[in-house]
Design a protein around this motif. Sequence first.
Motif, PDB file in Angstrom:
ATOM      1  N   GLY A 205       0.660  -0.881   0.108  1.00 35.38           N
ATOM      2  CA  GLY A 205      -0.290   0.250   0.229  1.00 35.38           C
ATOM      3  C   GLY A 205       0.810   1.097  -0.179  1.00 35.38           C
ATOM      4  O   GLY A 205       0.287   2.816   0.218  1.00 35.38           O
ATOM      5  N   LYS A 206       1.774   1.088   0.183  1.00 34.36           N
ATOM      6  CA  LYS A 206       2.791   2.150   0.246  1.00 34.36           C
ATOM      7  C   LYS A 206       2.838   2.688  -0.626  1.00 34.36           C
ATOM      8  O   LYS A 206       3.188   2.296  -2.535  1.00 34.36           O
ATOM      9  CB  LYS A 206       4.220   2.035   0.452  1.00 34.36           C
ATOM     10  N   GLN A 207       2.734   3.959  -1.552  1.00 34.34           N
ATOM     11  CA  GLN A 207       3.373   5.412  -2.499  1.00 34.34           C
ATOM     12  C   GLN A 207       5.209   5.342  -2.726  1.00 34.34           C
ATOM     13  O   GLN A 207       4.896   6.305  -1.638  1.00 34.34           O
ATOM     14  CB  GLN A 207       1.982   5.945  -2.941  1.00 34.34           C
ATOM     15  N   ILE A 208       5.536   5.571  -2.876  1.00 33.50           N
ATOM     16  CA  ILE A 208       7.586   5.262  -3.293  1.00 33.50           C
ATOM     17  C   ILE A 208       7.454   5.914  -4.253  1.00 33.50           C
ATOM     18  O   ILE A 208       7.550   5.720  -5.799  1.00 33.50           O
ATOM     19  CB  ILE A 208       8.004   4.085  -2.930  1.00 33.50           C
TER      20      ILE A 208
ATOM     21  N   ASP B 206       3.073  18.574  -8.867  1.00 32.25           N
ATOM     22  CA  ASP B 206       1.692  18.995  -7.907  1.00 32.25           C
ATOM     23  C   ASP B 206       0.911  17.667  -8.841  1.00 32.25           C
ATOM     24  O   ASP B 206      -0.204  18.006  -8.456  1.00 32.25           O
ATOM     25  CB  ASP B 206       2.160  20.120  -9.057  1.00 32.25           C
ATOM     26  N   GLU B 207       1.650  17.481  -9.559  1.00 29.75           N
ATOM     27  CA  GLU B 207       1.488  15.953  -9.835  1.00 29.75           C
ATOM     28  C   GLU B 207       1.344  14.383  -8.896  1.00 29.75           C
ATOM     29  O   GLU B 207       0.575  13.527  -9.633  1.00 29.75           O
ATOM     30  CB  GLU B 207       2.010  15.606 -11.033  1.00 29.75           C
ATOM     31  N   VAL B 208       1.576  14.335  -8.081  1.00 32.48           N
ATOM     32  CA  VAL B 208       1.518  13.576  -6.725  1.00 32.48           C
ATOM     33  C   VAL B 208       0.638  13.458  -5.798  1.00 32.48           C
ATOM     34  O   VAL B 208       0.866  14.454  -5.351  1.00 32.48           O
ATOM     35  CB  VAL B 208       3.107  13.306  -6.033  1.00 32.48           C
ATOM     36  N   ASP B 209      -0.148  12.809  -6.109  1.00 32.29           N
ATOM     37  CA  ASP B 209      -1.917  12.711  -5.210  1.00 32.29           C
ATOM     38  C   ASP B 209      -1.238  11.604  -3.486  1.00 32.29           C
ATOM     39  O   ASP B 209      -1.416  12.949  -2.582  1.00 32.29           O
ATOM     40  CB  ASP B 209      -2.581  11.966  -5.350  1.00 32.29           C
ATOM     41  N   LYS B 210      -0.432  11.275  -3.273  1.00 35.86           N
ATOM     42  CA  LYS B 210       0.319  10.424  -1.981  1.00 35.86           C
ATOM     43  C   LYS B 210       1.749  10.202  -2.338  1.00 35.86           C
ATOM     44  O   LYS B 210       2.016   9.675  -3.359  1.00 35.86           O
ATOM     45  CB  LYS B 210      -0.773   9.676  -2.046  1.00 35.86           C
ATOM     46  N   ILE B 211       2.473  10.426  -1.415  1.00 33.89           N
ATOM     47  CA  ILE B 211       4.034   9.954  -1.236  1.00 33.89           C
ATOM     48  C   ILE B 211       3.674   9.429   0.308  1.00 33.89           C
ATOM     49  O   ILE B 211       4.138   9.565   1.205  1.00 33.89           O
ATOM     50  CB  ILE B 211       4.313  10.677  -2.112  1.00 33.89           C
TER      51      ILE B 211
ATOM     52  N   ARG C 260       3.528  17.558   0.911  1.00 35.79           N
ATOM     53  CA  ARG C 260       2.388  16.536   0.477  1.00 35.79           C
ATOM     54  C   ARG C 260       2.582  15.724   2.272  1.00 35.79           C
ATOM     55  O   ARG C 260       1.834  15.443   2.503  1.00 35.79           O
ATOM     56  CB  ARG C 260       2.949  15.921  -0.276  1.00 35.79           C
ATOM     57  N   MET C 261       3.596  15.419   2.065  1.00 34.20           N
ATOM     58  CA  MET C 261       4.097  14.650   3.703  1.00 34.20           C
ATOM     59  C   MET C 261       2.968  15.116   5.159  1.00 34.20           C
ATOM     60  O   MET C 261       2.797  15.132   5.971  1.00 34.20           O
ATOM     61  CB  MET C 261       5.036  14.035   3.756  1.00 34.20           C
ATOM     62  N   LEU C 262       3.477  16.466   4.517  1.00 36.31           N
ATOM     63  CA  LEU C 262       2.764  17.273   5.877  1.00 36.31           C
ATOM     64  C   LEU C 262       1.719  16.770   5.767  1.00 36.31           C
ATOM     65  O   LEU C 262       1.051  16.841   7.389  1.00 36.31           O
ATOM     66  CB  LEU C 262       3.179  18.531   5.920  1.00 36.31           C
ATOM     67  N   ALA C 263       0.830  17.560   4.596  1.00 35.36           N
ATOM     68  CA  ALA C 263      -0.265  17.208   4.996  1.00 35.36           C
ATOM     69  C   ALA C 263      -1.474  15.843   5.331  1.00 35.36           C
ATOM     70  O   ALA C 263      -2.190  15.487   5.443  1.00 35.36           O
ATOM     71  CB  ALA C 263      -0.629  17.759   3.653  1.00 35.36           C
ATOM     72  N   GLN C 264      -0.097  14.893   4.831  1.00 35.64           N
ATOM     73  CA  GLN C 264      -0.889  13.783   4.861  1.00 35.64           C
ATOM     74  C   GLN C 264      -0.296  13.403   7.074  1.00 35.64           C
ATOM     75  O   GLN C 264      -1.457  11.973   7.126  1.00 35.64           O
ATOM     76  CB  GLN C 264       0.059  12.268   4.554  1.00 35.64           C
ATOM     77  N   GLY C 265      -0.050  13.706   7.246  1.00 33.38           N
ATOM     78  CA  GLY C 265       0.821  13.866   8.682  1.00 33.38           C
ATOM     79  C   GLY C 265       1.639  12.370   9.188  1.00 33.38           C
ATOM     80  O   GLY C 265       2.356  12.403   9.737  1.00 33.38           O
ATOM     81  N   SER C 266       2.457  12.756   7.732  1.00 34.31           N
ATOM     82  CA  SER C 266       3.461  10.971   7.692  1.00 34.31           C
ATOM     83  C   SER C 266       4.305  11.181   6.671  1.00 34.31           C
ATOM     84  O   SER C 266       4.159  12.200   5.318  1.00 34.31           O
ATOM     85  CB  SER C 266       2.702  10.226   7.691  1.00 34.31           C
ATOM     86  N   GLY C 267       5.431  10.380   6.092  1.00 31.41           N
ATOM     87  CA  GLY C 267       6.579  10.947   5.449  1.00 31.41           C
ATOM     88  C   GLY C 267       7.124  10.268   5.704  1.00 31.41           C
ATOM     89  O   GLY C 267       8.600  10.646   6.688  1.00 31.41           O
ATOM     90  N   ASN C 268       8.552   9.666   4.398  1.00 31.39           N
ATOM     91  CA  ASN C 268       9.488   8.851   4.930  1.00 31.39           C
ATOM     92  C   ASN C 268      10.628   8.788   3.528  1.00 31.39           C
ATOM     93  O   ASN C 268      10.663   9.677   2.876  1.00 31.39           O
ATOM     94  CB  ASN C 268       9.509   7.626   4.656  1.00 31.39           C
TER      95      ASN C 268
END
Length: 245
Positions: free
Chosen positions: A6-9, A70-75, A119-127
Amino acid sequence: MPRLEGKQIVITAAAQGIGRATAIAFAKEGASVLATDINAEKLTKLSGVAGIITKVLDVTDEKAVRKFADEVDKIDVLFNCAGYVHQGTILECPDEVWDLSFNLNVKSTYLMCKSLLPRMLAQGSGNVINMSSVASSVKGLPRRLAYGASKAAVVGLTKSIAIDFVGQGIRCNCLCPGTVETPSFLERFQELGGTPEAMAGFVSRQPIGRIGTSEEVAALCLYLASDESAYMTGQALVLDGGCSL
């Protein structure tokens, strides 16, 4: 269950070497991988791999990087793998080589992080996983002036991002490999004559008695990309066959 289910990389410099091996390893573990590279021809070799989508991207082009972001929805994971190795001392390093080294090794990482972190900050997670080298703040290697200086900057960039955003769900680590058999390495080997003596010189830097493989570095990337490393941030992980001992 696959380790990256399920991870988007997003991966840069994914067309060959460590980037390619990592893209394949991530996809095998269930990730949806967006593999980018400036080399469209080599990138097409990943097109048929399940779980991988390819996109041509010049990571030194700020406008192109912003448009891409801008084209990346989720990461979930960003792996900054792009890099350039110059062989030479400070007296053998023209200004343009110094600039290229910092543009590709440092600025591209800066641009990708700056563009995708929101984008990661808006999701509340990122790596974030960055590519440094044992030839950095870890150890000085002969005739690696521009490379070592720029890769040391990547370590500093990594630690800064890690501490600035640790409270907002973001992790950031970097890899510090020793000599690894990649197309880039083979080019440098040929520049030195492609002789057994030249290869012996490269091998001798690793007390373990050999150079590394892209797949071995990809295995460490897999750990960093997975939730198994959830308690780790701000670290420069050394994988160098004992070169830094």
